[in-house]
Design a protein around this motif. Structure first.
Motif, PDB file in Angstrom:
ATOM      1  N   ASN A  31      33.973 -31.115  83.175  1.00 58.80           N
ATOM      2  CA  ASN A  31      33.910 -31.417  84.609  1.00 58.80           C
ATOM      3  C   ASN A  31      33.175 -32.705  84.936  1.00 58.80           C
ATOM      4  O   ASN A  31      32.943 -33.000  86.100  1.00 58.80           O
ATOM      5  N   ASN A  32      32.771 -33.466  83.897  1.00 60.56           N
ATOM      6  CA  ASN A  32      31.911 -34.616  84.177  1.00 60.56           C
ATOM      7  C   ASN A  32      32.635 -35.954  84.103  1.00 60.56           C
ATOM      8  O   ASN A  32      33.302 -36.267  83.118  1.00 60.56           O
ATOM      9  N   VAL A  33      32.485 -36.734  85.165  1.00 62.14           N
ATOM     10  CA  VAL A  33      32.963 -38.113  85.185  1.00 62.14           C
ATOM     11  C   VAL A  33      31.783 -38.977  85.602  1.00 62.14           C
ATOM     12  O   VAL A  33      31.137 -38.692  86.612  1.00 62.14           O
ATOM     13  N   ASN A  34      31.472 -39.990  84.792  1.00 67.55           N
ATOM     14  CA  ASN A  34      30.391 -40.902  85.169  1.00 67.55           C
ATOM     15  C   ASN A  34      30.825 -42.329  84.860  1.00 67.55           C
ATOM     16  O   ASN A  34      31.076 -42.676  83.714  1.00 67.55           O
ATOM     17  N   GLU A  94      25.941 -51.349  94.313  1.00 63.89           N
ATOM     18  CA  GLU A  94      24.859 -50.400  94.112  1.00 63.89           C
ATOM     19  C   GLU A  94      25.300 -49.001  94.540  1.00 63.89           C
ATOM     20  O   GLU A  94      26.076 -48.839  95.489  1.00 63.89           O
ATOM     21  N   GLY A  95      24.782 -48.010  93.831  1.00 65.13           N
ATOM     22  CA  GLY A  95      25.267 -46.639  93.978  1.00 65.13           C
ATOM     23  C   GLY A  95      25.052 -45.985  95.326  1.00 65.13           C
ATOM     24  O   GLY A  95      25.946 -45.316  95.837  1.00 65.13           O
ATOM     25  N   GLU A  96      23.877 -46.188  95.902  1.00 61.62           N
ATOM     26  CA  GLU A  96      23.607 -45.485  97.161  1.00 61.62           C
ATOM     27  C   GLU A  96      24.545 -45.957  98.257  1.00 61.62           C
ATOM     28  O   GLU A  96      24.988 -45.172  99.094  1.00 61.62           O
ATOM     29  N   LYS A 156      36.293 -54.063  86.483  1.00 59.52           N
ATOM     30  CA  LYS A 156      34.858 -54.048  86.185  1.00 59.52           C
ATOM     31  C   LYS A 156      34.211 -52.682  86.390  1.00 59.52           C
ATOM     32  O   LYS A 156      33.233 -52.546  87.118  1.00 59.52           O
ATOM     33  N   THR A 157      34.844 -51.677  85.804  1.00 57.19           N
ATOM     34  CA  THR A 157      34.239 -50.343  85.780  1.00 57.19           C
ATOM     35  C   THR A 157      34.113 -49.913  84.320  1.00 57.19           C
ATOM     36  O   THR A 157      34.924 -50.304  83.486  1.00 57.19           O
ATOM     37  N   VAL A 158      33.078 -49.150  84.028  1.00 59.11           N
ATOM     38  CA  VAL A 158      32.812 -48.713  82.659  1.00 59.11           C
ATOM     39  C   VAL A 158      32.549 -47.213  82.662  1.00 59.11           C
ATOM     40  O   VAL A 158      31.838 -46.711  83.536  1.00 59.11           O
ATOM     41  N   LEU A 159      33.112 -46.497  81.685  1.00 65.21           N
ATOM     42  CA  LEU A 159      32.819 -45.071  81.557  1.00 65.21           C
ATOM     43  C   LEU A 159      31.481 -44.898  80.854  1.00 65.21           C
ATOM     44  O   LEU A 159      31.234 -45.511  79.822  1.00 65.21           O
ATOM     45  N   ASN A 160      30.611 -44.080  81.415  1.00 67.76           N
ATOM     46  CA  ASN A 160      29.343 -43.748  80.755  1.00 67.76           C
ATOM     47  C   ASN A 160      29.480 -42.392  80.070  1.00 67.76           C
ATOM     48  O   ASN A 160      30.002 -41.455  80.668  1.00 67.76           O
ATOM     49  N   GLY A 161      28.990 -42.311  78.823  1.00 69.86           N
ATOM     50  CA  GLY A 161      29.091 -41.059  78.084  1.00 69.86           C
ATOM     51  C   GLY A 161      30.250 -41.101  77.111  1.00 69.86           C
ATOM     52  O   GLY A 161      30.998 -42.073  77.043  1.00 69.86           O
ATOM     53  N   HIS A 162      30.366 -40.031  76.342  1.00 74.24           N
ATOM     54  CA  HIS A 162      31.390 -39.969  75.294  1.00 74.24           C
ATOM     55  C   HIS A 162      32.773 -39.724  75.906  1.00 74.24           C
ATOM     56  O   HIS A 162      32.904 -38.912  76.816  1.00 74.24           O
ATOM     57  N   ALA A 210      22.785 -48.942  85.511  1.00 78.46           N
ATOM     58  CA  ALA A 210      22.327 -47.682  86.100  1.00 78.46           C
ATOM     59  C   ALA A 210      22.464 -47.717  87.614  1.00 78.46           C
ATOM     60  O   ALA A 210      22.888 -46.744  88.232  1.00 78.46           O
ATOM     61  N   HIS A 211      22.127 -48.867  88.211  1.00 81.90           N
ATOM     62  CA  HIS A 211      22.184 -48.969  89.673  1.00 81.90           C
ATOM     63  C   HIS A 211      23.594 -48.751  90.208  1.00 81.90           C
ATOM     64  O   HIS A 211      23.768 -48.282  91.325  1.00 81.90           O
ATOM     65  N   GLY A 212      24.590 -49.109  89.413  1.00 86.49           N
ATOM     66  CA  GLY A 212      25.968 -48.976  89.894  1.00 86.49           C
ATOM     67  C   GLY A 212      26.678 -47.752  89.336  1.00 86.49           C
ATOM     68  O   GLY A 212      27.899 -47.675  89.385  1.00 86.49           O
ATOM     69  N   SER A 213      25.908 -46.796  88.787  1.00 84.24           N
ATOM     70  CA  SER A 213      26.574 -45.644  88.167  1.00 84.24           C
ATOM     71  C   SER A 213      26.847 -44.532  89.177  1.00 84.24           C
ATOM     72  O   SER A 213      26.029 -44.266  90.053  1.00 84.24           O
ATOM     73  N   MET A 214      28.016 -43.937  89.041  1.00 86.09           N
ATOM     74  CA  MET A 214      28.434 -42.863  89.945  1.00 86.09           C
ATOM     75  C   MET A 214      28.849 -41.648  89.127  1.00 86.09           C
ATOM     76  O   MET A 214      29.597 -41.771  88.160  1.00 86.09           O
ATOM     77  N   ARG A 215      28.368 -40.473  89.533  1.00 88.43           N
ATOM     78  CA  ARG A 215      28.775 -39.247  88.850  1.00 88.43           C
ATOM     79  C   ARG A 215      29.598 -38.386  89.789  1.00 88.43           C
ATOM     80  O   ARG A 215      29.184 -38.105  90.913  1.00 88.43           O
ATOM     81  N   PHE A 216      30.759 -37.994  89.297  1.00 89.60           N
ATOM     82  CA  PHE A 216      31.581 -37.012  90.004  1.00 89.60           C
ATOM     83  C   PHE A 216      31.663 -35.798  89.100  1.00 89.60           C
ATOM     84  O   PHE A 216      32.099 -35.904  87.952  1.00 89.60           O
TER      85      PHE A 216
END
Lengths: 225, 399
Positions: B303-306, B313-315, B290-296, B355-361
């Motif tokens: 360098n972007n992973v989201n 929840e993200g925090e 249950k993870t989804v890649l955000n973005g193309h 959005a609440h569960g999105s993480m950017r590395f």
């Protein structure tokens, strides 16, 4: 534009340590040791629904960022809450506040229903040694979930007269749609926000109320179906 | 592997899109401009002339990278200032021929909030939608351009999801429909990774800042093509050809130019290295249920992973990662100052909970494969722990 103050005395400066919930270093995670303790080692949470309970409350929705589910075991003779199990979707303070509330309700043999209903968000925050100001809504949800679970207990034990009635509240300010309207829509068969919108148009006037409207839809769907 | 030992804690920095550290070469280049060469470039004596010379050398270096004339570069106080200058400066200067601007819905707040300000001043702004991967809908762009459109602002690469826009194609669409309409691109995230020749991109204005490319914070630049009508944004002395007043931040500008030169020189090799790490991280993260890649999937910053991790929840994830010494970001409302979830994730057509569960590395210079392995070792148990106490069980979008 700053207006020239007519005051002769200089106004008291704002506390320098808290600016919009951030400390002066811009640190948004200025959580107390108590919050960290309850976040990293939460008390009384369950991974699945417990079998033995007689009050269930759920508030919030993942859409609005916080959601809590509370299961209570209430001793019908003493009216003491002996068990408080919970699950929470939310940020660190939401998790810590629910954990702390579960401790407050069940410590020293458990609080009575009357005592538990008196717990305010301020009490929870005090026990957590404070929360960043913009995080306070998280713990407000905790006492709401408790109240919902107690109301559910009253429902199950045929004490409907004791259910704390929450008077009708305007949700969509533009279209003057209340929580009762949403409840009625759910009773009439709407089970999703979209279906409720088809009946009530909630959110079309004031889109800002949608998270709250969705929360209510979930609550009433849980209640009636 | 970047190991900063503080309180015996390992730090793995995976938030380069938030900001970067100064590279030693940059510090070295800047060093003498605080203590020895402290002159004001506007002064006529030798100390002033030295500073002026250093300033103009920096400007020429940047101009060479952008393939433009040095006088087309305005040094500014930040990327945000450059964005504001580009929008507000052109809007007011071209009021005679229209009152309309266009910006994508996934612009940085530096652009979006400048647009909102302009709307209060009688300008009209069209916000362009993006597709599910975050690419601007070109047919919508084409339809939105009018006779009175002053400017279109399109972020080169998005800071949250890393999606890279076809800037050249966008420029061609604009110029064909209305040759008078300017194109501004915010290239703050892109500057370290892509060719920046303004003629090839077809841009009239371009924003770059120092703090995302291992340069100093509080530095930025705005490329303004010759002939572009633009008002100054900061008024005062006649610095920057009267277009940006205030004594020039000489040390900062030298740092910015040095940093830009370095990232541009190394980009081919570094991009390759980062893409490998990025894709390893994406593959690893998507193995978590249950993870989804955000973005193309491919048109994204090296360098972007989201990713969105559903049901939590993200925090809360960030705080656990912080305990493990990992620095990252989230689009969750709970961690934003405004309690609003990420407008970028929402713009992809995702519901609030995504959005609440999105993480950017976001990766950078110091990261190694060891860092990725460490994150992939530490992160799944955190997800498992938070999911265990979550009452939410959303539908798996992958099933």
């Amino acid at each position: 534009m700053s207006k020239i103050s007519k005051k002769t005395k200089p106004s008291k400066p704002k506390a320098a340590t808290q600016i919009n919930g951030q400390d002066i270093m811009g640190n948004e995670w200025a959580y107390s040791d108590e919050v960290r303790e309850h976040f990293f080692k939460p008390q009384n949470f369950v991974t699945e629904a417990p079998k033995d309970y007689n009050g269930l409350g759920m508030v919030g929705s993942p859409a609005c960022g916080d959601m809590m589910k509370v299961w209570l075991k209430i001793d019908s003779k003493t009216e003491k809450i002996t068990k408080f199990f919970w699950q929470t979707f939310g940020c660190a303070s939401a998790i810590a506040a629910t954990s702390m509330l579960s401790v407050m309700v069940t410590e020293k043999g458990g609080k009575t229903i009357a005592e538990a209903l008196k717990i305010t968000p301020t009490d929870i925050i005090k026990r957590l040694s404070g929360l960043p100001s913009r995080k306070i809504h998280c713990s407000v949800l905790g006492d709401k979930a408790l109240e919902a679970a107690i109301n559910d207990y009253f429902q199950r034990t045929n004490q409907k007269e004791r259910i704390k009635a929450s008077g009708s509240r305007v949700i969509d300010k533009e279209l003057n749609i209340t929580d009762k309207d949403i409840e009625q829509a759910v009773k009439d068969g709407a089970k999703t926000l979209e279906e409720v919108q088809q009946k009530t148009k909630v959110g079309l006037g004031d889109p800002n109320c949608l998270p709250e409207a969705e929360e209510l839809v979930r609550f009433y769907v849980e209640k009636y179906y | 592997m970047m190991k900063i030992m503080s309180k015996n804690k390992k730090i793995v920095y995976l938030d380069h899109a938030a900001t970067t550290y100064l590279r030693p070469e940059v510090i070295k280049a800047m060093a003498s401009f605080g203590s020895d060469n402290y002159g004001n470039p506007s002064s006529l004596y030798s100390k002033g002339r030295e500073a002026k010379k250093a300033l103009e050398t920096a400007r020429s270096k940047v101009a060479a990278i952008l393939g433009c004339q040095p006088e087309e570069i305005i040094f500014e106080g930040s990327g945000t200032e450059s964005d504001n200058h580009a929008l507000i400066g052109t809007a007011y200067a071209n009021r005679g021929r229209g009152n309309h601007l266009i910006a994508t819905v996934i612009e940085h707040h530096a652009v979006l909030h400048a647009c909102e300000f302009l709307e209060t001043q009688g300008f009209e702004v069209t916000y362009l939608p993006v597709d599910k991967d975050g690419i601007v809908k070109l047919e919508e762009l084409e339809k939105s351009i009018r006779q009175e459109t002053i400017l279109v602002s399109v972020v080169f690469a998005n800071n949250e999801i890393g999606t890279v826009q076809p800037i050249r194609e966008i420029s061609q669409i604009i110029k064909k429909k209305n040759p008078k309409t300017y194109l501004h691109t915010d290239a703050c995230q892109a500057a370290g990774f892509y060719e920046l020749k303004v003629d090839e991109l077809g841009v009239d204005l371009m924003t770059i800042n120092g703090s995302k490319i291992y340069g100093p914070k509080g530095t930025g630049l705005l490329y303004v093509k010759k002939g572009t009508m633009i008002y100054p944004f900061i008024h005062g002395g006649g610095q920057e050809q009267g277009r940006r007043a205030g004594t020039e931040n000489v040390a900062g500008i030298i740092g910015l130019a040095t940093a830009l030169e370095l990232v541009q020189k190394e980009k081919a090799k570094e991009n390759q290295r980062l893409i490998k790490l990025r894709d390893k991280l994406i593959t690893g993260l998507l193995k978590i249920p249950k993870t989804v890649l955000n973005g193309h999937p491919t048109q994204r910053l090296p360098n972007n992973v989201n990713v969105t991790v559903l049901d939590i929840e993200g925090e809360a994830m960030l705080l656990h990662l912080d305990e493990a010494g990992i620095c990252a970001s989230t689009g969750s409302a709970c961690s934003s100052g405004t309690l609003e979830p990420s407008h970028v994730i929402m713009a992809l057509g995702h519901p609030y909970e995504m959005a609440h569960g999105s993480m950017r590395f976001s990766l950078g210079h110091v990261n190694t494969e060891e860092d990725i392995d460490y994150l992939l070792e530490v992160f799944p148990p955190i997800v498992e722990k938070l999911r265990a106490m979550s009452p939410v069980n959303l539908k798996n979008p992958k099933s």
